[in-house]
Design an enzyme around this catalytic site. Structure first.
Site, PDB file in Angstrom:
ATOM      1  N   GLY A  65       0.575   0.127  -5.170  1.00  0.00           N
ATOM      2  CA  GLY A  65      -0.507  -0.502  -5.042  1.00  0.00           C
ATOM      3  C   GLY A  65      -1.498  -0.341  -6.253  1.00  0.00           C
ATOM      4  O   GLY A  65      -1.699   0.950  -6.605  1.00  0.00           O
ATOM      5  N   ASN A 108      -0.619   1.686   5.736  1.00  0.00           N
ATOM      6  CA  ASN A 108       0.540   0.749   5.088  1.00  0.00           C
ATOM      7  C   ASN A 108       1.397  -0.017   6.090  1.00  0.00           C
ATOM      8  O   ASN A 108       1.853   0.473   7.026  1.00  0.00           O
ATOM      9  CB  ASN A 108       1.630   1.935   4.318  1.00  0.00           C
ATOM     10  CG  ASN A 108       2.704   1.188   3.489  1.00  0.00           C
ATOM     11  OD1 ASN A 108       3.699   1.881   3.640  1.00  0.00           O
ATOM     12  ND2 ASN A 108       2.298  -0.002   3.174  1.00  0.00           N
ATOM     13  N   CYS A 144       0.837  -1.340   0.191  1.00  0.00           N
ATOM     14  CA  CYS A 144      -0.029   0.054  -0.043  1.00  0.00           C
ATOM     15  C   CYS A 144       0.848   1.406  -0.117  1.00  0.00           C
ATOM     16  O   CYS A 144       2.025   1.179   0.401  1.00  0.00           O
ATOM     17  CB  CYS A 144      -0.986   0.182   1.290  1.00  0.00           C
ATOM     18  SG  CYS A 144      -1.887  -1.297   1.531  1.00  0.00           S
TER      19      CYS A 144
END
Ligand code: AMP
Length: 489
Positions: free
Chosen positions: A45, A120, A19
């Site tokens: 991502g 993340n 992420c």
């Protein structure tokens, strides 16, 4: 979701995600700034993305499956999502459980007001925390590990939101960089070891946060500094910035794989240029395992900086012997093995004019399953290469990551089941060599790896995990994994 299973997986067999996160407070069109920032983080991502904004009264959320440019395309974004504060998220989760309900930022109405969270990393005790929360009556909306934090904040008994947030984080183990929003402002924080990155910048009067500094270049913001490992930075609606250190000062262990592969080369990570580090890895690689050859050829794009370093150090000419189509995404990010195979072909083509009759050294950043390297070696032979040597700008990836870089389970990692000679045979290279772990540490500016107290998280190479891995230990006890991890610190 199987609630009768005491080890309730959060996302089928896939707990991990990759992420990128972004946040802004005090900007005129916060949603547009965030969409631009996310666009610069797209490499982190590519499956889904979302933005939540706040206009002083209401929170507005928009999330979608696909790239930032398609989910937030054209039109008047600000009209749909007004506000001067926003946070956003790009996400890639591997296969199942990738539905819209898992797309971040997640949002909840708590007793204290709205609360959004963009994460993340990966929480390595999320399943066990979730089990306890569910037993206490919590109802989960998603299968994402991040939602655990919302429930922990919601049920904490501390008086202020900040105290409740810290209380929640004390129960969480693993890796997290977070950008949260409340009506009062933004809270950005990094886990105590700083495993995943997070940086802070300034855009006029606005304060911005991002997984990587490259997003600041793109939006025209000035880089202020990295959020320190274990630091929690709060910015209120008046723009007042305060820093908190609720976890003391544990020794940081940022992820070394951000330098090897994950970050964009034009980012600066904890004070180090990612490009410069990658190039230096190539230099170290050439010092350690040079081979007589006519051309150094990068596997585009990930092997590019290391190949430049390898060529400069070895004196062997650098050539573009493989041309990449820019209209195909990351090959790794394909759910099935078949799709990955087809994609390697669509993505890379041999430059026969350079390769034919030559002894070549291919440079790539890493070998994971071996799919890419095997295909590329075959492609070079088909194009008439006389010898194909393979050099890898990281040590063998022999362990899964449980902190937010997606790696397959150990049994699928080539280096977990084969030694270097067997891997060379598997990918059909004339020779294969990896940079040593000390060579990698030299490239990031250390003298070597301090084996008693490593400076980075390098678990994917060393098998030494810097946090406990509660969920994994529980799963292993129930024989749900085929190949156990090496060691757990
Ligand atoms: P494989 O074909 O499975 O050996 O994958 C190796 C390739 O995937 C390398 O060329 C890397 O550039 C890339 N790669 C390595 N790790 C990751 C990751 N976690 N996510 C996406 N791509 C990766």
């Amino acid at each position: 979701m199987n609630f009768t299973n005491p080890f309730c997986d959060l996302d089928g067999d896939k707990l991990r995600e990759e992420c990128g996160i972004f946040g802004v407070i005090g900007a005129e069109h916060a949603v547009a700034v965030t969409a631009l920032g996310l666009h610069a983080l797209q490499h982190r991502g590519q499956e889904a993305c979302g933005i939540v904004t706040y206009d002083g009264k209401e929170f507005y959320a928009q999330r979608g499956i696909g790239h930032v440019a398609s989910v937030f395309e054209g039109g008047d974004l600000h009209h749909v999502q007004p506000g001067s504060m926003a946070s956003g998220h790009v996400r890639y989760s591997t296969t199942g459980g990738a539905g819209l309900r898992n797309v971040q930022p997640l949002f909840a109405d708590l007793a204290s007001g709205g609360f959004s969270i963009a994460h993340n990393g990966n929480i390595s005790n999320a399943a066990s925390l979730k089990r306890e929360l569910v037993q206490r009556g919590a109802i989960f909306q998603s299968t994402s590990d991040t939602e655990v934090i919302i429930h922990l904040v919601a049920t904490s008994r501390y008086p202020t939101l900040l105290d409740r947030f810290v209380d929640a984080l004390r129960m969480v183990e693993g890796a997290y960089s977070l950008i949260c929003m409340t009506p009062d402002g933004i809270i950005a924080c990094r886990d105590p070891l700083g495993i995943r990155p997070l940086v802070m910048g300034r855009l006029g009067d606005a304060i911005v946060f991002s997984s990587e500094s490259v997003a600041f270049d793109v939006i025209g913001a000035e880089f202020i500094r990295s959020i320190e490992p274990g630091e929690l930075v709060q910015v209120d609606q008046q723009g007042t910035i305060s820093s908190h250190r609720p976890f003391g000062n544990p020794k940081p262990r940022p992820c070394i794989f951000e330098h090897v592969y994950f970050s964009r080369p034009d980012s600066v990570m904890d004070g180090r240029s990612v490009y410069a580090v990658r190039k230096q890895i190539g230099v170290e690689l050439a010092k350690e395992s040079v081979v007589a050859a006519d051309a150094v050829i990068p596997v585009p794009d990930s092997g590019m900086p290391a190949a430049i370093g390898y060529a400069q150090q070895s004196g062997i000419p650098f050539e573009l012997g493989i041309i990449r189509s820019h209209y195909v995404g990351r090959t790794f990010i394909q759910p099935s093995e078949g799709a990955r195979h087809a994609d390697v072909k669509r993505k890379h083509n041999a430059n026969r004019a350079i390769v034919e009759g030559k002894r070549i050294v291919l440079i790539d950043d890493s070998i994971v399953r071996g799919t890419t390297s095997k295909k590329i070696v075959e492609m070079m032979r088909d194009a008439g290469a006389a010898e194909v040597h393979f050099r890898v700008a990281s040590p063998p990836t022999s362990n899964s990551c449980f902190y937010g870089v997606d790696t397959p389970e150990r049994s699928k990692l080539l280096a977990a089941t084969m030694d270097t000679a067997a891997m060379a045979e598997f990918i059909k290279a004339d020779s294969l060599a990896f940079v040593s772990i000390d060579g990698l540490y030299r490239a990031v500016g250390e003298q070597n790896r301090n084996n008693k107290s490593p400076q980075f998280c390098d678990a994917c190479f060393s098998g030494e995990y810097p946090t406990s891995l509660t969920d994994l230990a529980e799963r292993e006890r129930h024989d749900l994994l085929t190949l156990p991890i090496n060691k757990v610190a």
